[in-house]
Scaffold this motif. Structure first.
Motif, PDB file in Angstrom:
ATOM      1  N   GLN A 137      10.948   4.870   7.573  1.00 35.00           N
ATOM      2  CA  GLN A 137      10.538   6.525   7.135  1.00 35.00           C
ATOM      3  C   GLN A 137      10.624   8.082   8.710  1.00 35.00           C
ATOM      4  OE1 GLN A 137       6.865   6.516   5.655  1.00 35.00           O
ATOM      5  NE2 GLN A 137       5.797   8.379   6.286  1.00 35.00           N
ATOM      6  N   PHE A 138      10.201   7.520  10.080  1.00 34.50           N
ATOM      7  CA  PHE A 138      10.888   8.311  10.279  1.00 34.50           C
ATOM      8  C   PHE A 138      11.942   8.141  11.177  1.00 34.50           C
ATOM      9  CE2 PHE A 138       6.364   7.375  10.044  1.00 34.50           C
ATOM     10  CZ  PHE A 138       5.471   9.357  10.006  1.00 34.50           C
ATOM     11  N   ASP A 157       0.769  -1.451   0.193  1.00 43.19           N
ATOM     12  CA  ASP A 157       0.375  -0.031  -0.053  1.00 43.19           C
ATOM     13  C   ASP A 157       0.698   1.227  -0.127  1.00 43.19           C
ATOM     14  OD1 ASP A 157      -2.340   1.481   0.866  1.00 43.19           O
ATOM     15  OD2 ASP A 157      -2.299   1.588   2.660  1.00 43.19           O
ATOM     16  N   MET A 182      12.072   7.779  -2.544  1.00 41.52           N
ATOM     17  CA  MET A 182      11.451   8.233  -4.160  1.00 41.52           C
ATOM     18  C   MET A 182      10.221   9.449  -3.707  1.00 41.52           C
ATOM     19  SD  MET A 182      13.007   6.400  -6.466  1.00 41.52           S
ATOM     20  CE  MET A 182      12.579   8.092  -7.803  1.00 41.52           C
ATOM     21  N   GLY A 183      10.599   9.265  -2.192  1.00 44.77           N
ATOM     22  CA  GLY A 183       9.979  10.323  -1.562  1.00 44.77           C
ATOM     23  C   GLY A 183       8.696  10.108  -0.851  1.00 44.77           C
ATOM     24  N   GLY A 184       7.847   8.903  -0.729  1.00 44.19           N
ATOM     25  CA  GLY A 184       6.725   8.463  -0.470  1.00 44.19           C
ATOM     26  C   GLY A 184       5.954   7.694   1.004  1.00 44.19           C
ATOM     27  N   CYS A 185       5.208   7.731   0.973  1.00 48.89           N
ATOM     28  CA  CYS A 185       5.537   6.334   2.091  1.00 48.89           C
ATOM     29  C   CYS A 185       4.978   4.935   2.307  1.00 48.89           C
ATOM     30  CB  CYS A 185       4.335   7.308   3.091  1.00 48.89           C
ATOM     31  SG  CYS A 185       2.766   7.280   2.458  1.00 48.89           S
ATOM     32  N   LEU A 186       4.966   4.706   3.483  1.00 48.39           N
ATOM     33  CA  LEU A 186       4.526   2.960   3.714  1.00 48.39           C
ATOM     34  C   LEU A 186       3.476   3.360   3.048  1.00 48.39           C
ATOM     35  CD1 LEU A 186       6.694   2.333   7.440  1.00 48.39           C
ATOM     36  CD2 LEU A 186       7.809   2.272   4.930  1.00 48.39           C
ATOM     37  N   THR A 187       2.384   3.511   3.671  1.00 51.19           N
ATOM     38  CA  THR A 187       1.191   3.300   3.641  1.00 51.19           C
ATOM     39  C   THR A 187       0.377   4.194   3.546  1.00 51.19           C
ATOM     40  OG1 THR A 187      -1.067   1.967   4.606  1.00 51.19           O
ATOM     41  CG2 THR A 187       0.726   2.724   6.492  1.00 51.19           C
ATOM     42  N   GLY A 188      -0.842   3.883   2.247  1.00 47.71           N
ATOM     43  CA  GLY A 188      -1.404   5.328   1.900  1.00 47.71           C
ATOM     44  C   GLY A 188      -3.001   5.268   2.448  1.00 47.71           C
ATOM     45  N   ARG A 224       5.619  13.590   1.331  1.00 50.19           N
ATOM     46  CA  ARG A 224       4.670  14.695  -0.193  1.00 50.19           C
ATOM     47  C   ARG A 224       3.883  14.419  -0.347  1.00 50.19           C
ATOM     48  NH1 ARG A 224       8.074  14.594  -4.038  1.00 50.19           N
ATOM     49  NH2 ARG A 224      10.680  13.147  -3.701  1.00 50.19           N
ATOM     50  N   LYS A 255      -1.634  11.048  -0.547  1.00 51.06           N
ATOM     51  CA  LYS A 255      -2.580   9.387   0.583  1.00 51.06           C
ATOM     52  C   LYS A 255      -1.236   9.556   1.327  1.00 51.06           C
ATOM     53  CE  LYS A 255      -5.877   6.824  -1.101  1.00 51.06           C
ATOM     54  NZ  LYS A 255      -6.103   5.480  -2.482  1.00 51.06           N
ATOM     55  N   ASN A 266      -1.249   6.035  -4.974  1.00 52.31           N
ATOM     56  CA  ASN A 266      -1.391   5.153  -3.972  1.00 52.31           C
ATOM     57  C   ASN A 266      -1.357   3.422  -4.730  1.00 52.31           C
ATOM     58  OD1 ASN A 266      -4.379   4.013  -1.726  1.00 52.31           O
ATOM     59  ND2 ASN A 266      -1.927   3.603  -1.946  1.00 52.31           N
ATOM     60  N   PRO A 279       5.177  10.348  -4.972  1.00 50.28           N
ATOM     61  CA  PRO A 279       5.362  11.332  -6.250  1.00 50.28           C
ATOM     62  C   PRO A 279       4.997  10.778  -7.281  1.00 50.28           C
ATOM     63  CG  PRO A 279       6.826  11.754  -4.648  1.00 50.28           C
ATOM     64  CD  PRO A 279       6.580  10.336  -4.648  1.00 50.28           C
ATOM     65  N   VAL A 280       3.457  11.225  -7.678  1.00 52.27           N
ATOM     66  CA  VAL A 280       3.520  11.011  -9.273  1.00 52.27           C
ATOM     67  C   VAL A 280       4.479  11.004  -9.784  1.00 52.27           C
ATOM     68  CG1 VAL A 280       1.275  10.981 -11.038  1.00 52.27           C
ATOM     69  CG2 VAL A 280       0.539  11.461  -8.465  1.00 52.27           C
ATOM     70  N   ASN A 281       4.498  11.768 -10.561  1.00 49.97           N
ATOM     71  CA  ASN A 281       5.845  11.921 -11.101  1.00 49.97           C
ATOM     72  C   ASN A 281       7.230  11.202 -10.924  1.00 49.97           C
ATOM     73  OD1 ASN A 281       6.517  13.176  -8.767  1.00 49.97           O
ATOM     74  ND2 ASN A 281       7.588  14.582 -10.310  1.00 49.97           N
ATOM     75  N   ARG A 292       9.382  15.492  12.155  1.00 49.28           N
ATOM     76  CA  ARG A 292       9.035  15.600  10.832  1.00 49.28           C
ATOM     77  C   ARG A 292       7.611  14.576  11.206  1.00 49.28           C
ATOM     78  NH1 ARG A 292      10.961  13.014   6.688  1.00 49.28           N
ATOM     79  NH2 ARG A 292      11.694  10.793   8.994  1.00 49.28           N
ATOM     80  N   THR A 296       2.778   4.770  -0.943  1.00 50.31           N
ATOM     81  CA  THR A 296       2.365   5.698  -1.934  1.00 50.31           C
ATOM     82  C   THR A 296       3.529   6.671  -2.057  1.00 50.31           C
ATOM     83  OG1 THR A 296       0.219   6.027  -0.303  1.00 50.31           O
ATOM     84  CG2 THR A 296       0.790   7.622  -2.085  1.00 50.31           C
TER      85      THR A 296
END
Lengths: 486, 346
Positions: A438-439, A349, A417-423, B132, B135, A385, A353-355, B128, A351
């Motif tokens: 992530q943290f 899951d 890539m600038g995203g996260c573990l779960t959207g 960015r 979702k 996501n 950045p779209v680009n 933090r 998420t």
């Protein structure tokens, strides 16, 4: 394998007395027969199971408050449960915990179309919220794919999303207020008109706190007028990267469709075998849906067609009837079922950045080869996501471990890539120990302080969200000071 | 004190021995705020990341709002929540006060567009949260907790927002003959249908105002259909100017004592019945601004929501905060700022 903390031996040794106290507090609502508590031993993360000490099914805020005060005073851990559809283990019990389930709290409390609001008990399913206002021409926007079964209380705990978030936002953007029962039994109303209340935005931090700050018993939700109509198009490409680039171009152009869904070749092949939607033979496809009156739809689709054609698609398929529209969605909607027929799978899951879509898709392909496990991608591309599905064989020794390791690497890539573990699924137990990726320590410490403020004894759903090593000092403080003076 | 880096700012907080009032442009202060020694954030400036194709912008907190808006406009984008600006407003102040303009109805407030933050707590820790991406449910949403926290938990140092495309076409319909109470049914009708209204307000002398935005053909079609439906409630005109910026100035005149009342739109007519003509209505009637004689308080029927004095000499809040909410606010402040360095009010 995901580690689970040792149950509190002090609680287990008092089991009979605790069950008796629960029965006194709420006669007829307590389940403690092991044959029956097994129904509550897991949620949708079925690889991990543990029957709870007992299950209680209250009917009102007052009853939840009574139970919480009792468990607080006895220092018994509590695991809240909506409908048990969490994919992250958010409502998975522990052996020493009382599950407080919302399944008997499904009433509609108020419908106020002139305030564009509905108030419901938190055990009501997501789809039944929309169902209650359908005749008035309204709907509730967040639409997680489990919406037929999942409870609003669980949606709030996990800040659930869905396919249409690109336009309407996720749960937190559609939540106006809640009644929250704290671990000590106190009851508080959060939010207000426009979701706003004086002071700190407590509603905002409770939404998505995975049942660790309190139990939501009632919720006021924003409802929206149903759009005049909706129409999807299907765009097929000969490379996944091109499909990813097309998504970024659509968003850059200022068109915001309600949904942009992405499927790659393995997923397309699986759904074709499963339901024969008639998708083109291609590497990747997008389903783009727009809403409005026929004029609005035509206008938006003309723009999307212009953009898509610049990427030289294999096919740009429009729908000219409800049946054609249904066929465009058919494969996407049956994707998870189709993947299930290929074998066992883990659904990620992350998420991004779209680009970054083209780069991340290429990275996933590399990782998949390195681990020798197939990965199939089907996801909400418009908001980045991703839902990579890792296919494995649960009966093959070591395969689950390998699949989990591949999943962790894919999520590391998303964070890089600038995203996260779960959207939208939440951390639960599943991604708890990846939180360090992530943290940094102060970031986690700040979040745990919030739990300290709401639940100082760390009784509520405590072994979730935070890496076990990070939360250990707080959880163990409770074990060292068992049920003395309440 | 006007630090130029996050590290310097953290150092100042660690060494602070007396309360500080975190200050950007000081354009959104409520009565009672700003009494402590100022800690000026306007040395922390600059846009650190802008990716129009991902709809994201990362900016340091002291950057002027005007710079952010100009940068976005050059790429055909905007802050969708339409924050009111005054000369000197900073983007940090926008976030810390959870600013929102008329488009809150459609795209939410600052809290809804804010994707990630960097902040410094009362002990000088750099924290933090969020990120960015649009979702993100990874961990607790401290982004929401900090949005609108008015400097009570920490100093925001960097913010990431979701941006929005500027709609190519816009029409404003007005019903000039309606007074504030009569405007409510018109606004409610418009918001109850599939017209995708992006502003629903009322101003003295202008009447009810309804904004439609999007692609040109669609806007024209919706404007025609909505006008036809509204005709039964009063004369409908198409505004020739852009009246929406007029709402930005409301609630900022220091010469007036202004109350900001947030309510359910269905309760607005009963609330308005006891008040002088309001300065404005917004968000379909959920937001009422009214000027009252100095030192007085509005005479309000029982309602869901609250009223706050936003300009004038003394703080004012109706109803008083309940004990559990107050306890949670106090507990959170004690944990983020145990030494009580950050000034704050209820």
């Amino acid at each position: 394998m995901i580690q689970l903390p040792q149950p509190d031996p002090g609680v287990l040794s008092r089991r009979a007395a605790i069950v008796a106290a629960l029965n006194d507090a709420l006669p007829g609502a307590v389940i403690d027969d092991p044959a029956e508590t097994r129904a509550y031993e897991c949620d949708a993360l079925t690889a991990y199971r543990c029957p709870p000490l007992a299950v209680v099914l209250p009917r009102s805020t007052e009853e939840v408050s009574r139970l919480m005060r009792l468990c607080h005073d006895l220092r018994v851990p509590v695991v809240p449960r909506g409908a048990g559809t969490s994919l992250a283990g958010g409502s998975m019990p522990t052996e020493d915990a009382v599950v407080i389930g919302l399944s008997r709290m499904t009433e509609v409390l108020e419908i106020a179309p002139e305030d564009r609001m509905i108030r419901v008990q938190a055990g009501r399913t997501n789809l039944a919220v929309s169902g209650a206002v359908d005749h008035l021409g309204f709907f509730y926007a967040p639409d997680p794919s489990s919406q037929l079964a999942c409870a609003i209380g669980g949606n709030i705990a996990m800040n659930s999303g869905g396919a249409h978030c690109l336009k309407y936002g996720v749960t937190t953007n559609n939540l106006l207020g809640v009644t929250l029962v704290l671990m000590d039994g106190s009851v508080v109303e959060l939010g207000g008109p426009m979701g706003e209340a004086p002071g700190l935005d407590l509603l905002g931090v409770v939404c998505g706190s995975e049942g660790q700050l309190g139990i939501v018993t009632e919720a006021s939700l924003r409802i929206l007028p149903r759009p005049a109509g909706a129409r999807p198009v299907l765009v097929a490409f000969d490379a996944t990267e091109t499909a990813g680039a097309c998504v970024a171009a659509i968003i850059r152009a200022g068109v915001l469709p309600v949904a942009i869904e992405f499927m790659d070749r393995p997923c397309i092949l699986a759904t074709e075998a499963h339901c024969g939607a008639g998708y083109p033979d291609c590497e990747a496809l997008l389903i783009v849906e727009v809403e409005g009156t026929p004029t609005e739809i035509d206008e938006q689709l003309a723009l999307i067609r212009d953009i898509a054609l610049r990427f030289d698609p294999i096919e740009f398929r429009e729908s000219r009837s409800d049946d054609e529209a249904r066929r465009i969605w058919l494969g996407r909607k049956s994707a998870f079922g189709a993947m299930g027929s290929l074998g066992d799978y883990i659904c990620l899951d992350g998420t991004i950045p779209v680009n970054a879509l083209p780069q991340v898709l290429a990275g996933i392909t590399d990782l998949s080869r390195r681990y020798g496990l197939a990965v199939s991608n089907v996801f909400h591309a418009g908001d980045g996501n991703m839902h990579p599905l890792i296919i494995f064989d649960a009966n093959k020794p070591g395969d689950l471990d390998r699949a989990e390791a591949l999943g962790a690497d894919i999520l590391r890539l998303c964070v890089e890539m600038g995203g996260c573990l779960t959207g939208e699924h939440g951390v639960g137990i599943e991604k708890r120990d990846l939180m360090h990726v992530q943290f940094a320590a102060p970031d986690l410490e700040a979040q745990m302080r919030v739990k300290d403020a709401f639940d100082p004894h760390w009784l509520l759903n405590a072994a979730k969200v935070f890496p076990l090593d990070a939360s250990a000092p707080r959880r163990e403080r409770r074990l060292n000071r068992p049920a003395d003076a309440a | 004190m006007r630090p130029e880096t996050e590290a310097d700012l953290a150092q100042i907080i660690r060494e602070a021995r007396a309360p500080l009032s975190i200050t950007g442009g000081a354009t959104r202060r409520w009565p009672g705020e700003g009494a402590a020694a100022p800690l000026d954030t306007r040395g922390l400036t600059g846009i650190t990341l802008y990716e129009p194709e991902a709809l994201t912008l990362t900016v340091r907190a002291g950057t002027p709002l005007a710079v952010v808006e100009d940068t976005l406009r050059a790429e055909g984008q905007m802050l969708g929540f339409e924050p009111a600006g005054a000369p000197g407003s900073t983007i940090g102040g926008v976030a810390a006060t959870n600013a929102a303009g008329p488009r809150r109805l459609q795209l939410g407030a600052a809290r809804d567009a804010l994707l990630g933050i960097r902040m410094i707590d009362g002990e000088g820790n750099i924290i933090r949260n969020g990120g960015r991406v649009m979702k993100n449910v990874t961990g607790y949403d401290l982004v929401k907790l900090m949005a609108g926290s008015r400097g009570r938990l920490g100093v925001l140092t960097e913010l990431t927002f979701r941006t929005a495309p500027i709609p190519p076409a816009r029409v404003t319909l007005s019903l000039p003959d309606l007074d504030a109470a009569a405007a409510i049914p018109a606004l409610t009708l418009a918001l109850g249908g599939a017209w995708d209204v992006s502003g629903a307000a009322w101003l003295p002398g202008r009447g009810a105002l309804l904004r439609l935005e999007g692609l040109a053909g669609s806007v024209a079609e919706r404007a025609a259909s909505l006008s036809a439906r509204l005709a039964a409630l009063g004369r409908v005109e198409q505004a020739e100017d852009d009246p929406w910026p007029l709402l930005h100035a409301v609630g900022r005149d220091p010469a007036l004592e202004t109350w900001r009342i947030l309510c359910r739109p269905s309760q607005a007519p009963a609330i308005l019945a006891n008040l002088p003509q309001p300065l404005s209505l917004d968000w379909g009637g959920a937001l009422i601004h009214v000027a009252l004689p100095a030192g007085s308080a509005p005479d309000l029927p029982p309602f869901d929501g609250h009223a706050r004095r936003v300009t004038g000499a003394a703080p004012g809040l109706i109803p008083a905060t309940d004990p559990v909410t107050r306890r949670l606010n106090t507990e959170l402040r004690a944990r983020f700022d145990p030494r009580g360095i950050f000034e704050g009010c209820d």
